[in-house]
Design a protein around this motif. Structure first.
Motif, PDB file in Angstrom:
ATOM      1  N   TRP A  91       0.852  -1.204   0.000  1.00 16.05           N
ATOM      2  CA  TRP A  91       0.000   0.000   0.000  1.00 16.05           C
ATOM      3  C   TRP A  91       0.881   1.244   0.000  1.00 16.05           C
ATOM      4  CZ3 TRP A  91      -3.913  -1.132   4.593  1.00 16.05           C
ATOM      5  CH2 TRP A  91      -4.735  -2.213   4.222  1.00 16.05           C
ATOM      6  N   GLU A  92       1.896   1.187   0.857  1.00 12.39           N
ATOM      7  CA  GLU A  92       2.746   2.383   0.985  1.00 12.39           C
ATOM      8  C   GLU A  92       3.502   2.664  -0.306  1.00 12.39           C
ATOM      9  OE1 GLU A  92       4.670   1.793   4.742  1.00 12.39           O
ATOM     10  OE2 GLU A  92       2.877   2.489   5.791  1.00 12.39           O
ATOM     11  N   ARG A  93       3.992   1.595  -0.964  1.00 20.48           N
ATOM     12  CA  ARG A  93       4.690   1.782  -2.245  1.00 20.48           C
ATOM     13  C   ARG A  93       3.778   2.444  -3.270  1.00 20.48           C
ATOM     14  NH1 ARG A  93       6.445  -3.665  -4.613  1.00 20.48           N
ATOM     15  NH2 ARG A  93       7.279  -2.566  -6.393  1.00 20.48           N
ATOM     16  N   ASN A 149       2.432   6.553  -6.754  1.00 21.38           N
ATOM     17  CA  ASN A 149       1.384   7.014  -7.679  1.00 21.38           C
ATOM     18  C   ASN A 149       0.766   8.347  -7.262  1.00 21.38           C
ATOM     19  OD1 ASN A 149       1.906   4.461  -8.583  1.00 21.38           O
ATOM     20  ND2 ASN A 149      -0.128   3.622  -8.231  1.00 21.38           N
ATOM     21  N   VAL A 150       0.688   8.567  -5.951  1.00 23.18           N
ATOM     22  CA  VAL A 150       0.027   9.798  -5.488  1.00 23.18           C
ATOM     23  C   VAL A 150       1.053  10.831  -5.023  1.00 23.18           C
ATOM     24  CG1 VAL A 150      -1.668  10.777  -3.894  1.00 23.18           C
ATOM     25  CG2 VAL A 150      -2.023   8.487  -4.825  1.00 23.18           C
ATOM     26  N   ALA A 169      -8.949   2.045 -13.467  1.00 24.05           N
ATOM     27  CA  ALA A 169      -9.074   1.756 -12.024  1.00 24.05           C
ATOM     28  C   ALA A 169      -9.378   3.020 -11.214  1.00 24.05           C
ATOM     29  CB  ALA A 169      -7.784   1.111 -11.506  1.00 24.05           C
ATOM     30  N   GLY A 170      -9.197   4.178 -11.813  1.00 19.56           N
ATOM     31  CA  GLY A 170      -9.546   5.436 -11.150  1.00 19.56           C
ATOM     32  C   GLY A 170     -11.029   5.763 -11.258  1.00 19.56           C
ATOM     33  N   ALA A 214      -7.559   3.261  -5.345  1.00 20.19           N
ATOM     34  CA  ALA A 214      -7.596   4.503  -4.542  1.00 20.19           C
ATOM     35  C   ALA A 214      -6.538   5.477  -5.047  1.00 20.19           C
ATOM     36  CB  ALA A 214      -7.371   4.183  -3.070  1.00 20.19           C
ATOM     37  N   SER A 215      -5.375   4.946  -5.396  1.00 25.80           N
ATOM     38  CA  SER A 215      -4.304   5.837  -5.869  1.00 25.80           C
ATOM     39  C   SER A 215      -4.709   6.487  -7.199  1.00 25.80           C
ATOM     40  CB  SER A 215      -2.969   5.088  -5.985  1.00 25.80           C
ATOM     41  OG  SER A 215      -2.926   4.268  -7.137  1.00 25.80           O
ATOM     42  N   LYS A 216      -5.395   5.745  -8.052  1.00 25.80           N
ATOM     43  CA  LYS A 216      -5.778   6.305  -9.351  1.00 25.80           C
ATOM     44  C   LYS A 216      -7.022   7.200  -9.235  1.00 25.80           C
ATOM     45  CE  LYS A 216      -2.355   4.777 -11.773  1.00 25.80           C
ATOM     46  NZ  LYS A 216      -1.395   5.701 -12.389  1.00 25.80           N
ATOM     47  N   PHE A 217      -7.918   6.918  -8.269  1.00 23.77           N
ATOM     48  CA  PHE A 217      -8.977   7.897  -7.958  1.00 23.77           C
ATOM     49  C   PHE A 217      -8.283   9.193  -7.519  1.00 23.77           C
ATOM     50  CE2 PHE A 217     -13.482   6.404  -7.559  1.00 23.77           C
ATOM     51  CZ  PHE A 217     -13.332   5.133  -8.086  1.00 23.77           C
TER      52      PHE A 217
END
Ligand code: NDP
Ligand code: 8X3
Length: 262
Positions: free
Chosen positions: A116-118, A123-124, A153-154, A166-169
């Motif tokens: 998750w952290e990576r 990405n964010v 995926a966003g 979540a990162s792409k949202f």
């Protein structure tokens, strides 16, 4: 095939920075811009690869190339990357934020927190950091174009993709926010949202070539070049045109989860 150079001279001789240029979509984007005579700054962690790629970009027609090691998760690396770019070229016309990854496909309950952290850090936070560092220059020069790579995926989460999604949202929210905040500055902001693209993405995500190949089994995915051409299209419009978003999917993929396989 008709020369794209003749079709869209807008990006010729632009200064274009591509993060994540050592593979996949970023690499293909660098190639397309090189074919159109752009000056390129290419960044990623695998500098040895970038050196090899740089020779090819030169042959393809790049006007000038700067190869820089970059880890978007590390503030000092981003700072050095941006400073070296500006020291050499003193301007930036296009920033393509392609550095990114997915790690793992486990359900949230059993997912690895390091993964998750990576994903969030790359990405964010990485995209934010690079963008924020280049923005003062773009604002001062009264031109520029930020092109973010989002994802299907966003828009559509899927099982095993909670944090990647979540990162792409997040990338989508950041892109829209920038579009609003930069209104009146002459800076353009675009998000390109691809579906499945056969790059190193699945190998990085799953850590195994056989599993990565299975992701695309029986269907025809996009290739990096398909997305790169969308990036170039957005970048090569006349200055009064802002391509806000391009969704680009394989014909065989109708949604995040509906994939036709032969
Ligand atoms: P690849 O794995 O082929 O390329 C990813 C690139 O990102 C590599 O150049 C890698 O370079 C770079 N990168 C990863 N982490 C970092 C980091 N910490 N700092 C700097 N660079 C980094 O995958 P894709 O080309 O497919 O992925 C590019 C983008 O497209 C990603 O944002 C991904 O989420 C998105 N995307 C991909 C899709 C797909 O199906 N492939 C679909 C939709 C969106 P290095 O390892 O050398 O640092
Ligand atoms: C990558 C595409 O479908 O694996 O962004 O999320 S998918």
């Amino acid at each position: 095939m008709t020369s794209q150079k003749a079709m869209s001279p807008e990006s010729d001789s632009k200064v274009v920075c591509v993060t994540g240029a050592s593979s996949g979509i970023g690499l293909a984007a660098a190639e397309v811009f090189a074919e159109h005579g752009a000056t390129l700054i290419i960044g990623a962690r695998r500098v040895d690869r970038l050196e090899t790629i740089s020779k090819r970009l030169k042959k393809l027609g790049a006007k000038d190339i700067l190869v820089l090691g970059l880890d978007v998760r590390i503030p000092s690396s981003v700072e050095q990357f941006v400073q070296s770019t500006l020291k050499r070229f003193n301007a930036l016309d296009v920033l393509v934020n392609s550095a990114g990854l997915a790690a793992g496909r486990d359900p949230l309950v059993s997912a690895n927190i390091d993964d998750w952290e990576r994903m969030i850090d790359t990405n964010v936070k990485g995209l934010l950091r690079v963008t924020k560092s280049f923005l003062p220059t773009m604002i001062e020069q009264k031109r520029g174009h930020i092109i973010n790579i989002g994802s299907i995926a966003g828009y559509e989460p899927y099982e095993g993709g909670s944090v990647y999604s979540a990162s792409k949202f997040g990338v989508r929210a950041i892109t829209k926010t920038l579009r609003l905040e930069l209104s009146g500055t002459n800076i353009r902001v675009t998000i390109i949202d691809p579906g499945m693209v056969n790059t190193e993405f699945s190998l990085v995500r799953l850590g195994d070539q056989e599993k990565a190949d299975a992701v695309y089994k029986g269907m025809m995915p996009l290739i990096g070049r398909d997305v790169a051409e969308c990036i170039y299209f957005a970048a090569s419009r006349p200055p009064h045109v802002n391509v806000d978003q391009i969704f680009v999917m394989p014909t065989d993929q109708a949604s995040a989860t509906k994939v036709f396989r032969r």
